[in-house]
Design a protein around this motif. Structure first.
Motif, PDB file in Angstrom:
ATOM      1  N   LEU A 330       0.802  -1.216   0.000  1.00  0.00           N
ATOM      2  CA  LEU A 330       0.000   0.000   0.000  1.00  0.00           C
ATOM      3  C   LEU A 330       0.834   1.266   0.000  1.00  0.00           C
ATOM      4  CD1 LEU A 330      -1.900  -2.280   1.552  1.00  0.00           C
ATOM      5  CD2 LEU A 330      -3.356  -0.292   1.819  1.00  0.00           C
ATOM      6  N   ILE A 331       1.972   1.282   0.703  1.00  0.00           N
ATOM      7  CA  ILE A 331       2.713   2.538   0.836  1.00  0.00           C
ATOM      8  C   ILE A 331       4.147   2.438   0.337  1.00  0.00           C
ATOM      9  CG2 ILE A 331       1.272   3.237   2.776  1.00  0.00           C
ATOM     10  CD1 ILE A 331       3.628   2.650   4.637  1.00  0.00           C
ATOM     11  N   GLY A 332       4.595   1.259  -0.082  1.00  0.00           N
ATOM     12  CA  GLY A 332       5.942   1.125  -0.611  1.00  0.00           C
ATOM     13  C   GLY A 332       6.102   1.895  -1.911  1.00  0.00           C
ATOM     14  N   GLN A 333       7.284   2.416  -2.156  1.00  0.00           N
ATOM     15  CA  GLN A 333       7.503   3.287  -3.317  1.00  0.00           C
ATOM     16  C   GLN A 333       8.570   2.767  -4.267  1.00  0.00           C
ATOM     17  OE1 GLN A 333       8.290   7.182  -1.639  1.00  0.00           O
ATOM     18  NE2 GLN A 333       6.383   7.203  -0.489  1.00  0.00           N
ATOM     19  N   SER A 334       8.954   1.497  -4.134  1.00  0.00           N
ATOM     20  CA  SER A 334       9.981   0.958  -5.017  1.00  0.00           C
ATOM     21  C   SER A 334       9.421   0.716  -6.417  1.00  0.00           C
ATOM     22  CB  SER A 334      10.528  -0.357  -4.460  1.00  0.00           C
ATOM     23  OG  SER A 334       9.560  -1.390  -4.570  1.00  0.00           O
ATOM     24  N   ASP A 335      10.312   0.695  -7.404  1.00  0.00           N
ATOM     25  CA  ASP A 335       9.891   0.435  -8.779  1.00  0.00           C
ATOM     26  C   ASP A 335       9.291  -0.961  -8.914  1.00  0.00           C
ATOM     27  OD1 ASP A 335      10.788   2.936  -9.485  1.00  0.00           O
ATOM     28  OD2 ASP A 335      12.724   2.238 -10.249  1.00  0.00           O
ATOM     29  N   ALA A 336       9.874  -1.933  -8.197  1.00  0.00           N
ATOM     30  CA  ALA A 336       9.372  -3.304  -8.290  1.00  0.00           C
ATOM     31  C   ALA A 336       7.933  -3.394  -7.797  1.00  0.00           C
ATOM     32  CB  ALA A 336      10.271  -4.247  -7.495  1.00  0.00           C
ATOM     33  N   LEU A 337       7.650  -2.746  -6.671  1.00  0.00           N
ATOM     34  CA  LEU A 337       6.280  -2.772  -6.150  1.00  0.00           C
ATOM     35  C   LEU A 337       5.326  -2.050  -7.086  1.00  0.00           C
ATOM     36  CD1 LEU A 337       6.756  -2.192  -2.316  1.00  0.00           C
ATOM     37  CD2 LEU A 337       5.584  -4.125  -3.377  1.00  0.00           C
ATOM     38  N   SER A 338       5.746  -0.941  -7.650  1.00  0.00           N
ATOM     39  CA  SER A 338       4.889  -0.209  -8.589  1.00  0.00           C
ATOM     40  C   SER A 338       4.534  -1.079  -9.783  1.00  0.00           C
ATOM     41  CB  SER A 338       5.596   1.070  -9.050  1.00  0.00           C
ATOM     42  OG  SER A 338       5.821   1.948  -7.970  1.00  0.00           O
ATOM     43  N   ALA A 339       5.519  -1.828 -10.290  1.00  0.00           N
ATOM     44  CA  ALA A 339       5.267  -2.707 -11.428  1.00  0.00           C
ATOM     45  C   ALA A 339       4.313  -3.826 -11.048  1.00  0.00           C
ATOM     46  CB  ALA A 339       6.591  -3.276 -11.936  1.00  0.00           C
ATOM     47  N   GLN A 340       4.474  -4.391  -9.867  1.00  0.00           N
ATOM     48  CA  GLN A 340       3.593  -5.468  -9.428  1.00  0.00           C
ATOM     49  C   GLN A 340       2.171  -4.964  -9.215  1.00  0.00           C
ATOM     50  OE1 GLN A 340       5.433  -7.344  -5.999  1.00  0.00           O
ATOM     51  NE2 GLN A 340       7.393  -7.480  -7.077  1.00  0.00           N
ATOM     52  N   ARG A 341       2.039  -3.765  -8.659  1.00  0.00           N
ATOM     53  CA  ARG A 341       0.693  -3.207  -8.462  1.00  0.00           C
ATOM     54  C   ARG A 341       0.017  -2.945  -9.801  1.00  0.00           C
ATOM     55  NH1 ARG A 341       3.074  -0.238  -3.685  1.00  0.00           N
ATOM     56  NH2 ARG A 341       3.773   1.352  -5.153  1.00  0.00           N
ATOM     57  N   ASP A 406       0.528  16.490  -0.236  1.00  0.00           N
ATOM     58  CA  ASP A 406       0.681  15.987  -1.591  1.00  0.00           C
ATOM     59  C   ASP A 406       0.949  14.484  -1.643  1.00  0.00           C
ATOM     60  OD1 ASP A 406       3.113  16.129  -0.385  1.00  0.00           O
ATOM     61  OD2 ASP A 406       4.169  17.055  -2.078  1.00  0.00           O
ATOM     62  N   GLY A 407       0.731  13.790  -0.537  1.00  0.00           N
ATOM     63  CA  GLY A 407       0.941  12.344  -0.547  1.00  0.00           C
ATOM     64  C   GLY A 407       1.558  11.860   0.748  1.00  0.00           C
ATOM     65  N   LEU A 408       2.473  10.901   0.645  1.00  0.00           N
ATOM     66  CA  LEU A 408       3.101  10.295   1.810  1.00  0.00           C
ATOM     67  C   LEU A 408       4.600  10.564   1.806  1.00  0.00           C
ATOM     68  CD1 LEU A 408       1.361   6.784   1.822  1.00  0.00           C
ATOM     69  CD2 LEU A 408       0.709   8.813   3.136  1.00  0.00           C
ATOM     70  N   ARG A 409       5.151  10.726   2.999  1.00  0.00           N
ATOM     71  CA  ARG A 409       6.597  10.841   3.156  1.00  0.00           C
ATOM     72  C   ARG A 409       7.078   9.661   3.975  1.00  0.00           C
ATOM     73  NH1 ARG A 409      10.168  12.865   6.973  1.00  0.00           N
ATOM     74  NH2 ARG A 409       8.486  13.677   8.307  1.00  0.00           N
ATOM     75  N   ALA A 410       8.003   8.877   3.416  1.00  0.00           N
ATOM     76  CA  ALA A 410       8.514   7.703   4.117  1.00  0.00           C
ATOM     77  C   ALA A 410       9.271   8.116   5.365  1.00  0.00           C
ATOM     78  CB  ALA A 410       9.412   6.899   3.192  1.00  0.00           C
ATOM     79  N   LEU A 411       9.109   7.345   6.434  1.00  0.00           N
ATOM     80  CA  LEU A 411       9.808   7.591   7.690  1.00  0.00           C
ATOM     81  C   LEU A 411      10.878   6.522   7.887  1.00  0.00           C
ATOM     82  CD1 LEU A 411       6.778   8.417  10.011  1.00  0.00           C
ATOM     83  CD2 LEU A 411       8.341  10.034   8.935  1.00  0.00           C
ATOM     84  N   SER A 412      12.011   6.915   8.395  1.00  0.00           N
ATOM     85  CA  SER A 412      13.104   5.979   8.626  1.00  0.00           C
ATOM     86  C   SER A 412      12.930   5.260   9.942  1.00  0.00           C
ATOM     87  CB  SER A 412      14.448   6.719   8.611  1.00  0.00           C
ATOM     88  OG  SER A 412      15.492   5.861   9.026  1.00  0.00           O
ATOM     89  N   MET A 413      13.258   3.959   9.930  1.00  0.00           N
ATOM     90  CA  MET A 413      13.228   3.171  11.160  1.00  0.00           C
ATOM     91  C   MET A 413      14.614   3.096  11.803  1.00  0.00           C
ATOM     92  SD  MET A 413      10.551   1.687  12.567  1.00  0.00           S
ATOM     93  CE  MET A 413       8.856   1.174  12.269  1.00  0.00           C
ATOM     94  N   ALA A 414      15.565   3.882  11.327  1.00  0.00           N
ATOM     95  CA  ALA A 414      16.911   3.855  11.892  1.00  0.00           C
ATOM     96  C   ALA A 414      16.851   4.158  13.373  1.00  0.00           C
ATOM     97  CB  ALA A 414      17.807   4.874  11.187  1.00  0.00           C
ATOM     98  N   GLY A 415      17.462   3.311  14.165  1.00  0.00           N
ATOM     99  CA  GLY A 415      17.468   3.497  15.593  1.00  0.00           C
ATOM    100  C   GLY A 415      16.317   2.835  16.310  1.00  0.00           C
ATOM    101  N   ALA A 416      15.404   2.208  15.557  1.00  0.00           N
ATOM    102  CA  ALA A 416      14.261   1.536  16.186  1.00  0.00           C
ATOM    103  C   ALA A 416      14.713   0.237  16.841  1.00  0.00           C
ATOM    104  CB  ALA A 416      13.175   1.245  15.163  1.00  0.00           C
ATOM    105  N   PRO A 417      14.086  -0.163  17.953  1.00  0.00           N
ATOM    106  CA  PRO A 417      14.413  -1.458  18.559  1.00  0.00           C
ATOM    107  C   PRO A 417      13.985  -2.580  17.624  1.00  0.00           C
ATOM    108  CG  PRO A 417      12.477  -0.504  19.599  1.00  0.00           C
ATOM    109  CD  PRO A 417      13.034   0.540  18.692  1.00  0.00           C
ATOM    110  N   PRO A 418      14.574  -3.768  17.761  1.00  0.00           N
ATOM    111  CA  PRO A 418      14.196  -4.877  16.883  1.00  0.00           C
ATOM    112  C   PRO A 418      12.754  -5.274  17.089  1.00  0.00           C
ATOM    113  CG  PRO A 418      15.602  -5.629  18.690  1.00  0.00           C
ATOM    114  CD  PRO A 418      15.626  -4.136  18.720  1.00  0.00           C
ATOM    115  N   SER A 419      12.144  -5.780  16.013  1.00  0.00           N
ATOM    116  CA  SER A 419      10.757  -6.230  16.114  1.00  0.00           C
ATOM    117  C   SER A 419      10.687  -7.483  16.953  1.00  0.00           C
ATOM    118  CB  SER A 419      10.187  -6.490  14.725  1.00  0.00           C
ATOM    119  OG  SER A 419      10.990  -7.433  14.037  1.00  0.00           O
ATOM    120  N   SER A 420       9.516  -7.735  17.513  1.00  0.00           N
ATOM    121  CA  SER A 420       9.311  -8.909  18.352  1.00  0.00           C
ATOM    122  C   SER A 420       7.990  -9.542  17.979  1.00  0.00           C
ATOM    123  CB  SER A 420       9.294  -8.504  19.835  1.00  0.00           C
ATOM    124  OG  SER A 420       8.268  -7.564  20.077  1.00  0.00           O
ATOM    125  N   PRO A 421       7.772 -10.830  18.336  1.00  0.00           N
ATOM    126  CA  PRO A 421       6.532 -11.504  17.979  1.00  0.00           C
ATOM    127  C   PRO A 421       5.332 -10.792  18.544  1.00  0.00           C
ATOM    128  CG  PRO A 421       8.178 -13.079  18.740  1.00  0.00           C
ATOM    129  CD  PRO A 421       8.724 -11.721  18.998  1.00  0.00           C
TER     130      PRO A 421
END
Length: 421
Positions: A330-341, A406-421
């Motif tokens: 839904l919010i990814g902006q890569s060329d590969a995702l755009s092509a798949q969508r 005008d749309g969405l601005r991606a936010l960086s996860m740099a410095g975020a704690p690791p994900s957990s279950p």
């Protein structure tokens, strides 16, 4: 994940190809790019104190002999109240399936809306020689299928309850709003924001996302210091929000001071000063009403994080500045995702998160069936970064964005704690 585009001819033929219990013939397997991680090993017994899946009040179908080969069986509620959701999952699944030149035979089964129809579809899949089952979708159906103790590997599209041990080779993947809440908490923590107030609906999903958000903060030194619930569809919840933000307490203190002094004084209410952010769980129609009331009650200078339902694809208005975390589809902006969508135009994407789940379900099922995945592996998928966290559960990490005019601005996860279950 395969990046080949889904041919337009296949898009046109899907309605004819994908009816209940239909079969899609296999193609030759050579030429597939595979992971090189070791083959999945037998899982250890469930630890003490963990209950086995309940047999419920229904008998398990007669077991079929275990088989290492065989095709894929996709079990979904294609008739009944969940048919639209099931169609989105199905179409996402086959869009990835047709993008894989080495796909196995696929049969799609309608499990209906009862345990009896689930049992019948499951038994038919085994009788037809299924070597790997994907589905079902509803949580109660996943619990029932686990109780059957399937003789072939299963990738369920929802999660068993906590404390319920999965059978051997019973894998679980889902799209839950708790993932969005955990990702939002991790994004806030990455920016040093640790203390929150939360406004959630007076519903089961509201309680679940609040718990997930608070647990993630607390695991990293933060907390939800106060929370309030609201009725979905309510127009005026200003008193609830004033209490949440501490504005009511500020006004009460001023009234008490006025009574003591015996004269009126100039006063401007203030919010509580011990919070870094606001967490909001809401549907778009509720958010349009709640956001102005939050800002009126002195939340305007605080970052507001929300669950993904907040965003319906239309930037601007009162939602400007809100932050949320969602599936890359839904919010990814890569060329590969755009092509798949673009290639998915014409398929059942009315529920895009479930379409993304279907795509990832095929990627995981194919990898598991070929023995190309192991615990600890991660895949950049359509529904999120898929992380095989233990012998049964595949979790998701999400991308985060901020809504701008005008749309969405991606936010960086740099410095975020690791994900957990």
């Amino acid at each position: 994940m395969p990046n080949a585009l889904l041919p337009k001819a296949i898009v046109a033929l899907l309605p004819a190809l994908l009816y209940a219990c239909s079969e899609i013939p296999s193609k030759p397997p050579p030429g597939t790019v595979q992971r090189t991680s070791p083959r999945v090993q037998a899982a250890p017994p469930a630890p003490a104190g963990v209950t086995a899946p309940p047999p419920a009040a229904y008998a398990a179908p007669a077991p079929a002999p275990a088989r290492s080969g065989g095709g894929l069986a996709l079990l979904l509620p294609l008739s009944g109240a969940y048919s639209a959701a099931a169609e989105s999952v199905r179409d996402g699944f086959v869009s990835a399936y047709f993008g894989d030149a080495a796909h196995a035979r696929l049969r799609v089964y309608d499990i209906g809306a009862t345990v009896d129809t689930l049992r019948a579809a499951y038994q038919q899949a085994l009788n037809d020689g299924a070597g790997f089952i994907v589905g079902p979708l509803r949580k109660e159906d996943v619990t029932a299928l686990a109780g059957f103790v399937p003789p072939v590997p299963v990738l369920a599209l929802n999660y068993l309850d906590a404390g319920v041990a999965a059978p051997f080779n019973f894998f679980q993947l889902g799209v839950a709003p708790e993932d969005e809440a955990r990702a939002a908490a991790r994004q806030a923590l990455a920016l040093g924001q640790r203390r929150a107030v939360a406004l959630v609906p007076d519903a089961d999903w509201g309680a679940r996302v609040l718990a997930a958000f608070d647990e993630t903060l607390r695991a990293n030194g933060g907390a939800v210091v106060r929370s309030q619930r609201y009725a979905q569809g309510a127009i005026d919840v200003s008193k609830t929000i004033a209490d949440l933000m501490g504005v009511s307490a500020s006004e009460d203190r001023h009234k008490a001071l006025t009574a003591v002094l015996g004269e009126k004084s100039e006063f401007e209410s203030a919010r509580r000063g011990d919070i870094d952010l606001v967490f909001l769980a809401a549907r778009p129609q509720d958010a349009q009403l709640l956001i102005p009331q939050l800002r009126f009650n002195r939340a305007g200078d605080l970052p507001i994080y929300a669950t993904a339902l907040i965003y319906d694809g239309k930037p601007g208005g009162d939602l400007n500045g809100l932050r949320f975390c969602d599936a890359p589809w839904l919010i990814g902006q890569s060329d590969a995702l755009s092509a798949q969508r673009s290639a998915a135009n014409g398929l059942s994407t009315a529920t895009p998160r479930l379409f993304a789940l279907g795509r990832d379900a095929y990627t995981l099922a194919a990898g598991l069936q070929r023995g190309a995945l192991r615990v600890g592996d991660a895949i950049d998928g359509a529904s999120g970064r898929l992380e095989w966290r233990d012998r049964s559960v595949v979790g998701r990490s999400l991308e985060c964005a901020q809504i701008n005019g005008d749309g969405l601005r991606a936010l960086s996860m740099a410095g975020a704690p690791p994900s957990s279950p």
